[in-house]
Motif scaffolding. Structure first.
Motif, PDB file in Angstrom:
ATOM      1  N   LEU A 141      12.865  -9.391 -26.541  1.00  0.00           N
ATOM      2  CA  LEU A 141      13.120 -10.709 -25.985  1.00  0.00           C
ATOM      3  C   LEU A 141      13.331 -10.559 -24.486  1.00  0.00           C
ATOM      4  O   LEU A 141      14.049  -9.657 -24.043  1.00  0.00           O
ATOM      5  N   ALA A 142      12.715 -11.449 -23.695  1.00  0.00           N
ATOM      6  CA  ALA A 142      12.942 -11.477 -22.250  1.00  0.00           C
ATOM      7  C   ALA A 142      13.584 -12.802 -21.878  1.00  0.00           C
ATOM      8  O   ALA A 142      13.266 -13.844 -22.451  1.00  0.00           O
ATOM      9  N   SER A 143      14.499 -12.764 -20.905  1.00  0.00           N
ATOM     10  CA  SER A 143      15.180 -13.972 -20.443  1.00  0.00           C
ATOM     11  C   SER A 143      15.203 -13.982 -18.921  1.00  0.00           C
ATOM     12  O   SER A 143      15.225 -12.935 -18.277  1.00  0.00           O
ATOM     13  N   CYS A 144      15.191 -15.191 -18.338  1.00  0.00           N
ATOM     14  CA  CYS A 144      15.324 -15.326 -16.894  1.00  0.00           C
ATOM     15  C   CYS A 144      16.071 -16.606 -16.578  1.00  0.00           C
ATOM     16  O   CYS A 144      16.236 -17.467 -17.451  1.00  0.00           O
ATOM     17  N   GLY A 145      16.518 -16.737 -15.309  1.00  0.00           N
ATOM     18  CA  GLY A 145      17.298 -17.923 -14.976  1.00  0.00           C
ATOM     19  C   GLY A 145      17.543 -18.098 -13.499  1.00  0.00           C
ATOM     20  O   GLY A 145      16.819 -17.565 -12.647  1.00  0.00           O
ATOM     21  N   ASP A 146      18.615 -18.847 -13.212  1.00  0.00           N
ATOM     22  CA  ASP A 146      18.955 -19.195 -11.839  1.00  0.00           C
ATOM     23  C   ASP A 146      19.246 -17.988 -10.961  1.00  0.00           C
ATOM     24  O   ASP A 146      19.075 -18.053  -9.735  1.00  0.00           O
ATOM     25  N   ASP A 147      19.699 -16.908 -11.551  1.00  0.00           N
ATOM     26  CA  ASP A 147      20.073 -15.739 -10.758  1.00  0.00           C
ATOM     27  C   ASP A 147      18.880 -14.896 -10.331  1.00  0.00           C
ATOM     28  O   ASP A 147      19.043 -13.886  -9.647  1.00  0.00           O
ATOM     29  N   GLY A 148      17.656 -15.286 -10.734  1.00  0.00           N
ATOM     30  CA  GLY A 148      16.462 -14.564 -10.324  1.00  0.00           C
ATOM     31  C   GLY A 148      16.263 -13.238 -11.026  1.00  0.00           C
ATOM     32  O   GLY A 148      15.451 -12.413 -10.590  1.00  0.00           O
ATOM     33  N   ILE A 149      16.970 -13.021 -12.130  1.00  0.00           N
ATOM     34  CA  ILE A 149      16.920 -11.749 -12.849  1.00  0.00           C
ATOM     35  C   ILE A 149      16.180 -11.938 -14.175  1.00  0.00           C
ATOM     36  O   ILE A 149      16.300 -12.972 -14.826  1.00  0.00           O
ATOM     37  N   ILE A 150      15.418 -10.906 -14.566  1.00  0.00           N
ATOM     38  CA  ILE A 150      14.823 -10.843 -15.898  1.00  0.00           C
ATOM     39  C   ILE A 150      15.573  -9.788 -16.698  1.00  0.00           C
ATOM     40  O   ILE A 150      15.709  -8.642 -16.257  1.00  0.00           O
TER      41      ILE A 150
END
Length: 617
Positions: free
Chosen positions: A556-565
């Motif tokens: 599973l990969a996730s990303c968001g407001d912090d610019g991190i994967i």
């Protein structure tokens, strides 16, 4: 005080003419698209893309009240006496609120198009609104029996993104995505002058408090200062490296503030036309990620306009694909892995050769020049490409001919996420109106409308067998995560646990398991049959915008407001890997530095700085 907001929902407040960072807080769970101080400076209004309007006490930064609309809020304006607050956005309505308790006083309707800008006249007798069709509507808010506009101007050919009254109230200015700024006589409603020196779309216009100057900002990355009396451009301010979307004069008219997608605020000397100070930030949020079919690479897109391809098993720098001119909201790999599609706010879907990185084709809305594309998804056979967008909802292209086959909505609609059923028969989309729509993928015939969400739908996901849908969104009290039986249209499961917005959901292709992400930065694993939350993990700071599972169902990969994967073991929930580009102060040691406020320390840490911690043995 000075205030600025981010696409991730964060608000920052400075005091002492911007020299001291006073407070940083998570005001919204999505993009803050509207911000305004009350006339007395004691309160701050903010509007977000999760359909909420909030009023804050400036000194303490505490929430005074919160209200909801049925679409993203794009504009707010205080009446000059500070008694009323006007708001407007995607739902085409203008709401007037009592500033003291947040009660709705009046709803202004009838113009029928998205509200992008609002401005009160200095005497409070007139409210002007700018719309997506290029029109300007004039209202009399002090006349309660009038709930429709008193005059409508065919002002521009594209969105009216900015409005401002002259301090004496005799004129007002409008800025548009058609690249022009226009001056209007308030009484006769004549267009007095048109400024067209910007080389791209104009987003904002503000009038100096002394009435001598207008300032405008544009996609061309410049700010222009206009001499109103002589009807000419007197200065061009250059320095930002991305589009500029915020402008504000200080009360003495000598200083201008600007905010840009390059992550900086700039302070300008108006008389000399020079940059006095740069207030740095780091605003690269990631909105979309996708695994390559073989699970070896991840593509991402975000606020920096770039499409980035990461080799998961390698330590080499990622490949960067350039071409979009605004935010990239979604990315999707074709089933055969040969192509990558990216969706942007610049009315473009780009098709890239994944081997060479060359852009092969740019798809644009055939009937719109200002479409905001939100998401892309390939049909399982790779023949069709679907996109969520605003204002025309879902759009589907045939890749072989590069033609748009069908459009889902006739009325202005925001579809944030689209998803194909496993057999490619049906296409689902989540709308800002709180409904999940299901269409026949071949011709766009609506098959089902699932209703029950209280707020905007942020994400949809099909079950592996194609009979159920999961939908995630915002409710009045907490986030909402539902599972639906598509055939019957009934809600069969409600998963409770997110305290804020549920921003993303993905289905495990191998078992009865859902994973959701929220505005609190947490990922939650759910047993669908029992509705139980199996585990909670948190690595992100800010909203989780995208979750994607490999074809094998293992990662599973996730990303968001912090610019991190972040990469996770889907079954166990263990964290495996982190991917990110360097921030401005990456690896800067600030241990022992004195004189930093708590807010300044937090800001430096968010930009990559660190403090050493001692461990007692």
């Amino acid at each position: 005080y000075w205030a600025a907001a981010s696409r991730g929902g964060e608000v920052r407040l400075w005091r002492e003419a911007g020299r001291t960072l006073h407070k940083v807080w998570q005001a919204h769970s999505a993009n803050v698209s509207a911000l305004a101080f009350s006339p007395d400076g004691n309160t701050l209004a903010s509007g977000g893309w999760e359909n909420t309007l909030k009023l804050w006490d400036v000194e303490s930064c505490t929430l005074l009240w919160e209200c909801w609309q049925t679409g993203a809020i794009l504009a707010v304006a205080f009446s000059p006496d500070g008694r009323l607050l006007a708001s407007g956005g995607f739902d085409t309505l203008i709401q007037l609120w009592n500033i003291h308790n947040g009660t709705n006083i009046q709803t202004l309707a009838g113009q029928g198009d998205t509200v992008y800008s609002l401005a009160f006249s200095p005497d409070g007798e007139l409210l002007v609104s700018g719309h997506s069709d290029g029109s300007i509507c004039l209202w009399e808010p002090e006349t309660p029996e009038l709930s429709t506009y008193v005059q409508r101007l065919s002002a521009h050919t594209l969105w009216v993104a900015g409005l401002a009254f002259a301090p004496d109230g005799t004129q007002f200015a409008s800025a548009s995505l058609d690249g022009t700024i226009k001056l209007w006589d308030r009484e006769r409603l004549d267009c007095l002058h048109t400024f067209s020196d910007h080389k791209d779309r104009v987003l904002r216009v503000v009038w100096s408090p002394d009435g001598r100057s207008l300032a405008s900002c544009s996609f061309d990355q410049t700010i222009r200062l206009w001499d109103v009396e002589e009807s000419r451009s007197r200065a061009v301010l250059q320095g930002h490296t991305a589009l500029i979307y915020l402008l504000a004069f200080t009360p003495d008219s000598r200083t201008l503030l600007s905010g840009s997608d390059d992550g900086t605020l700039r302070v300008w000397d108006v008389d000399r036309g020079q940059s006095l100070r740069i207030m740095g930030g780091y605003t690269v949020s990631l909105f979309g990620i996708n695994w390559s079919p073989d699970g070896t690479q991840i593509a991402s897109g975000g606020t920096d306009t770039l499409v980035t391809i990461w080799d998961v098993a390698s330590s080499t720098s990622p490949r960067v694909l350039r071409g979009h001119r605004w935010v990239v909201q979604g990315v999707a790999w074709s089933p055969d892995g040969k192509f990558l599609a990216s969706a942007g706010y610049d009315n473009s879907i780009r098709l890239w050769d994944t081997t060479t990185g060359v852009c092969l084709q740019v798809l644009q809305d055939p009937e719109g020049t200002d479409t905001l594309f939100q998401d892309v998804a390939w049909s399982p056979d790779g023949r069709l490409l679907a996109a969520g967008s605003y204002p025309r909802g879902v759009q589907v292209w045939e890749i072989a001919t590069r033609t748009c086959l069908w459009v889902g909505q006739k009325q202005p609609t925001l579809i944030r996420r689209v998803a194909w059923s496993l057999d490619g028969t049906w296409l689902a989309g989540g709308s800002d109106d709180g409904s999940v729509y299901v269409w026949d993928g071949r011709d766009g015939t609506q098959q089902q409308r699932l209703e029950g969400h209280q707020g905007a739908i942020m994400s949809v996901a099909w079950s592996p067998e194609g009979t159920r849908l999961a939908s995630a969104g915002s409710g009045r009290e907490s986030g909402e995560l539902f599972v639906w039986d598509v055939q019957s249209g009934k809600r069969v499961q409600t998963l409770v646990g997110h305290s804020g917005l549920v921003s993303e959901v993905v289905w495990n292709p191998r078992e009865e398991l859902l994973v959701s992400g929220g505005s609190d930065g947490k990922l939650r694993w759910w047993n669908i049959e029992s509705g139980a939350c199996l585990r909670v993990q948190q690595r992100h700071q800010g909203t989780v915008h995208s979750l994607k599972v490999t074809t094998s169902g293992s990662l599973l990969a996730s990303c968001g407001d912090d610019g991190i994967i972040h990469i996770w073991d889907l079954h166990s929930g263990d964290h495996l890997q982190t991917l990110r580009r360097d921030r401005p102060y990456e690896r800067l040691n600030i241990t022992g530095i004195r004189g930093l406020s708590q807010a300044q320390n937090a800001s430096l840490r968010a930009l990559g700085a660190f403090e050493e911690t001692s461990v007692s043995v």
